[in-house]
Write an enzyme that holds these catalytic residues in place. Structure first.
Site, PDB file in Angstrom:
ATOM      1  N   LYS A 247     -49.781-162.059 -11.576  1.00 31.88           N
ATOM      2  CA  LYS A 247     -50.873-162.762 -12.265  1.00 31.88           C
ATOM      3  C   LYS A 247     -52.044-161.841 -12.612  1.00 31.88           C
ATOM      4  O   LYS A 247     -53.018-162.267 -13.212  1.00 31.88           O
ATOM      5  CB  LYS A 247     -51.373-163.931 -11.417  1.00 31.88           C
TER       6      LYS A 247
ATOM      7  N   LYS B 271     -47.444-162.405  -6.237  1.00 33.25           N
ATOM      8  CA  LYS B 271     -48.299-163.242  -7.092  1.00 33.25           C
ATOM      9  C   LYS B 271     -49.486-162.439  -7.620  1.00 33.25           C
ATOM     10  O   LYS B 271     -49.877-162.556  -8.777  1.00 33.25           O
ATOM     11  CB  LYS B 271     -48.832-164.428  -6.272  1.00 33.25           C
TER      12      LYS B 271
ATOM     13  N   PRO C  49     -50.334-174.183 -18.740  1.00 30.85           N
ATOM     14  CA  PRO C  49     -50.893-172.827 -18.762  1.00 30.85           C
ATOM     15  C   PRO C  49     -51.199-172.385 -17.340  1.00 30.85           C
ATOM     16  O   PRO C  49     -51.561-173.219 -16.500  1.00 30.85           O
ATOM     17  CB  PRO C  49     -52.195-173.003 -19.565  1.00 30.85           C
ATOM     18  N   ASP C  50     -51.031-171.116 -17.065  1.00 33.40           N
ATOM     19  CA  ASP C  50     -51.421-170.586 -15.751  1.00 33.40           C
ATOM     20  C   ASP C  50     -52.868-170.114 -15.869  1.00 33.40           C
ATOM     21  O   ASP C  50     -53.168-169.109 -16.530  1.00 33.40           O
ATOM     22  CB  ASP C  50     -50.491-169.442 -15.329  1.00 33.40           C
ATOM     23  N   ILE C  51     -53.763-170.859 -15.251  1.00 32.50           N
ATOM     24  CA  ILE C  51     -55.201-170.594 -15.424  1.00 32.50           C
ATOM     25  C   ILE C  51     -55.575-169.240 -14.821  1.00 32.50           C
ATOM     26  O   ILE C  51     -56.257-168.423 -15.450  1.00 32.50           O
ATOM     27  CB  ILE C  51     -56.020-171.742 -14.787  1.00 32.50           C
TER      28      ILE C  51
ATOM     29  N   LYS D 176     -46.056-197.488 -21.311  1.00 37.08           N
ATOM     30  CA  LYS D 176     -45.592-197.606 -19.934  1.00 37.08           C
ATOM     31  C   LYS D 176     -44.064-197.650 -19.907  1.00 37.08           C
ATOM     32  O   LYS D 176     -43.456-198.397 -20.680  1.00 37.08           O
ATOM     33  CB  LYS D 176     -46.169-198.885 -19.318  1.00 37.08           C
TER      34      LYS D 176
ATOM     35  N   ASN E 222     -50.477-183.687  -6.327  1.00 40.37           N
ATOM     36  CA  ASN E 222     -50.081-182.936  -5.122  1.00 40.37           C
ATOM     37  C   ASN E 222     -51.101-183.213  -4.028  1.00 40.37           C
ATOM     38  O   ASN E 222     -52.067-183.929  -4.239  1.00 40.37           O
ATOM     39  CB  ASN E 222     -49.934-181.445  -5.443  1.00 40.37           C
TER      40      ASN E 222
ATOM     41  N   PHE F 246     -55.452-168.020  -4.989  1.00 40.58           N
ATOM     42  CA  PHE F 246     -54.899-168.468  -3.715  1.00 40.58           C
ATOM     43  C   PHE F 246     -53.384-168.499  -3.863  1.00 40.58           C
ATOM     44  O   PHE F 246     -52.881-168.742  -4.967  1.00 40.58           O
ATOM     45  CB  PHE F 246     -55.409-169.875  -3.358  1.00 40.58           C
TER      46      PHE F 246
ATOM     47  N   ASP G 221     -47.681-177.113 -12.010  1.00 42.24           N
ATOM     48  CA  ASP G 221     -47.014-176.112 -12.860  1.00 42.24           C
ATOM     49  C   ASP G 221     -46.476-176.728 -14.146  1.00 42.24           C
ATOM     50  O   ASP G 221     -46.294-176.032 -15.129  1.00 42.24           O
ATOM     51  CB  ASP G 221     -45.872-175.452 -12.082  1.00 42.24           C
TER      52      ASP G 221
HETATM   53  N1  CTP Z   1     -52.674-171.389 -10.626  1.00 41.45           N
HETATM   54  C1  CTP Z   1     -53.341-171.599 -11.826  1.00 41.45           C
HETATM   55  N2  CTP Z   1     -52.708-172.269 -12.823  1.00 41.45           N
HETATM   56  C2  CTP Z   1     -51.454-172.723 -12.668  1.00 41.45           C
HETATM   57  C3  CTP Z   1     -50.765-172.511 -11.442  1.00 41.45           C
HETATM   58  C4  CTP Z   1     -51.421-171.850 -10.443  1.00 41.45           C
HETATM   59  O1  CTP Z   1     -54.494-171.187 -11.961  1.00 41.45           O
HETATM   60  N3  CTP Z   1     -50.872-173.366 -13.654  1.00 41.45           N
HETATM   61  C5  CTP Z   1     -53.361-170.617  -9.592  1.00 41.45           C
HETATM   62  C6  CTP Z   1     -53.773-171.392  -8.374  1.00 41.45           C
HETATM   63  O2  CTP Z   1     -55.064-171.902  -8.509  1.00 41.45           O
HETATM   64  C7  CTP Z   1     -53.695-170.313  -7.300  1.00 41.45           C
HETATM   65  C8  CTP Z   1     -52.597-169.406  -7.759  1.00 41.45           C
HETATM   66  O3  CTP Z   1     -52.447-169.655  -9.148  1.00 41.45           O
HETATM   67  O4  CTP Z   1     -54.871-169.553  -7.264  1.00 41.45           O
HETATM   68  C9  CTP Z   1     -51.270-169.571  -7.108  1.00 41.45           C
HETATM   69  O5  CTP Z   1     -50.886-170.902  -7.104  1.00 41.45           O
HETATM   70  P1  CTP Z   1     -49.519-171.336  -6.419  1.00 41.45           P
HETATM   71  O6  CTP Z   1     -49.329-172.794  -6.591  1.00 41.45           O
HETATM   72  O7  CTP Z   1     -49.438-170.761  -5.040  1.00 41.45           O
HETATM   73  O8  CTP Z   1     -48.486-170.518  -7.268  1.00 41.45           O
HETATM   74  P2  CTP Z   1     -47.688-170.823  -8.553  1.00 41.45           P
HETATM   75  O9  CTP Z   1     -48.122-169.863  -9.594  1.00 41.45           O
HETATM   76  O10 CTP Z   1     -47.756-172.260  -8.921  1.00 41.45           O
HETATM   77  O11 CTP Z   1     -46.243-170.407  -8.085  1.00 41.45           O
HETATM   78  P3  CTP Z   1     -45.206-171.193  -7.162  1.00 41.45           P
HETATM   79  O12 CTP Z   1     -45.582-172.641  -7.224  1.00 41.45           O
HETATM   80  O13 CTP Z   1     -43.910-170.879  -7.801  1.00 41.45           O
HETATM   81  O14 CTP Z   1     -45.335-170.599  -5.794  1.00 41.45           O
END
Ligand code: CTP
Length: 402
Positions: A343, A339, A305-307, A289, A212, A325, A280
């Site tokens: 979270k 969020k 995983p969502d950190i 490849k 990204n 953020f 995500d």
């Molecule tokens: N984040 C994280 N781990 C993930 C996804 C997000 O720690 N797998 C954290 C980011 O570092 C940020 C926050 O979650 O602090 C929100 O990230 P954002 O990309 O805005 O949200 P998402 O949870 O990915 O939701 P969406 O993309 O659906 O808006």
């Protein structure tokens, strides 16, 4: 932190000199001793009498004033200070500093000093962005000159852009940080902080990946700002072009899973700031490849995983303050509030990353701080200034609650 600090304030010729009387007042309120040098240009905007009255000291102007030179020569002036602050710093005085010119009392004091120097640039946007000024800025930075501001906004000349002198509180905060760092202590000394930054890369196969647009500028600036306030900082970063910040332990990772593992291993921490743009999903990996063939390959994703959510989970060992953020392109505040709740983190810094906002990859950010107490909207600031404000808010919170 500013109590009894001696600040030699050089006031050069820019309209922002009108902010200087307030700056002197606020410095003196904090117990600092301020002594002023006023350039001829500066005297077009503010009078020596005002500066003398507010600083409670003589305002120095003339290099060849025999009385001044016998009482307080330019060498003593520049040495009897803990720091020299040039505010406003015009393009002209910056160029003179770079060239080592000494054609008035201000430039002579700057050349003769053995003390740290901080500048608060202020000028028209074209003058600020001109390659000459930018190259002078880089040279001054390599000479350890500290820089506060400028910020973006309406300029006195009627144009809009970067070039406004930093506001008084920002200059005070920069001086405070400088002295804290110099003394080797700050409000976050003794606290551990964990910061995530940058993008993650998710491999599709051994040669391709999904990424990204995150530059890591904001996350790295947060790590720097926390370290400057004395925190012991671990920065877990995806691939970026940013240099590793000084005084910060940096762990380089690529994927979201690696970032999760590195973060878990860096715990416990009192403060966590998740600024990384974590992917995500990861791609269910092809070990080999992918080859071009008759059929276009279909990628299969699995959720990462969502950190932030993982680190925010209630329980023993949860960090005292977890900040996330929210990068949004629509319904910024509402989505940020959702969020925060979803979270379980304490604060969310909501930033607009829609096309045209300039947030991704750019140097500025317009953010809103969403906490349990409500929403605070900050003006558009350079990412460094956003980080400094956030670090100060974190320090204030830590001192009250942790
Ligand atoms: N984040 C994280 N781990 C993930 C996804 C997000 O720690 N797998 C954290 C980011 O570092 C940020 C926050 O979650 O602090 C929100 O990230 P954002 O990309 O805005 O949200 P998402 O949870 O990915 O939701 P969406 O993309 O659906 O808006």
């Amino acid at each position: 932190m500013l109590e009894n600090r001696r600040i030699l304030l050089i006031v050069a010729g820019g309209i922002a000199a009108v902010k200087v009387p307030d700056l002197i007042r606020r410095l003196r309120e904090r117990g600092a001793h301020v002594r002023c040098i006023l350039t001829n240009g500066g005297a077009q905007f503010v009078t020596p009498l005002t500066l003398a009255a507010l600083s409670g000291d003589k305002c120095y102007q003339d290099l060849f004033d025999l009385k001044d030179e016998s009482e307080m020569g330019h060498i003593r002036l520049s040495r009897e200070a803990d720091i020299i602050l040039v505010a406003p710093a015009t393009a002209d005085i910056m160029a003179k500093m770079v060239a080592g010119m000494a054609d008035d009392l201000a430039t002579t004091a700057l050349l003769a000093t053995d003390k740290p120097v901080m500048i608060a640039p202020s000028m028209n946007v074209m003058m600020w962005t001109h390659p000459a000024t930018q190259s002078n800025l880089q040279i001054l930075k390599t000479r350890e000159v500290k820089v506060v501001g400028p910020s973006a906004g309406d300029l006195a000349c009627g144009e809009v852009g970067n070039g406004r002198m930093a506001e008084v509180p920002e200059i005070i905060a920069a001086l405070t940080r400088f002295f804290q760092k110099n003394d080797g202590r700050g409000p976050l000394t003794g606290y551990k902080a964990l910061v995530t930054s940058g993008p993650t890369l998710e491999p599709i196969d051994p040669v391709r990946y999904i990424a990204n647009r995150s530059s890591g500028k904001q996350g790295h600036a947060v790590a720097t700002a926390l370290a400057e306030l004395g925190a012991s900082v671990t920065l877990v970063s995806g691939p970026t072009h940013e240099a590793d910040p000084d005084g910060v332990a940096v762990i380089h990772v690529e994927t979201a899973r690696q970032m999760m593992k590195a973060c878990s291993e860096a715990l416990p921490a009192a403060i966590v700031v998740c600024a990384a743009a974590v992917a995500d999903w990861s791609v269910e990996g092809a070990g080999q490849k992918l080859k071009k063939g008759d059929k276009t390959p279909a990628l299969k994703f699995t959720e990462n995983p969502d950190i932030l959510a993982t680190l925010s989970q209630p329980g023993p060992g949860r960090p005292g303050l977890v900040v996330g953020f929210a990068a949004e392109t629509e319904n910024l505040i509402e989505n940020a509030k959702l969020k925060r709740a979803k979270k379980n983190c304490d604060w969310v810094v909501a930033n607009d990353v829609s096309t045209g906002s300039g947030a991704f990859g750019g140097d500025s950010n317009t953010v809103h701080l969403v906490t349990a107490d409500g929403v605070e909207s900050w003006p558009t600031l350079r990412k460094r200034a956003v980080a400094e404000r956030l670090a100060e808010r974190i320090a204030a919170y830590v001192q009250r609650h942790l």
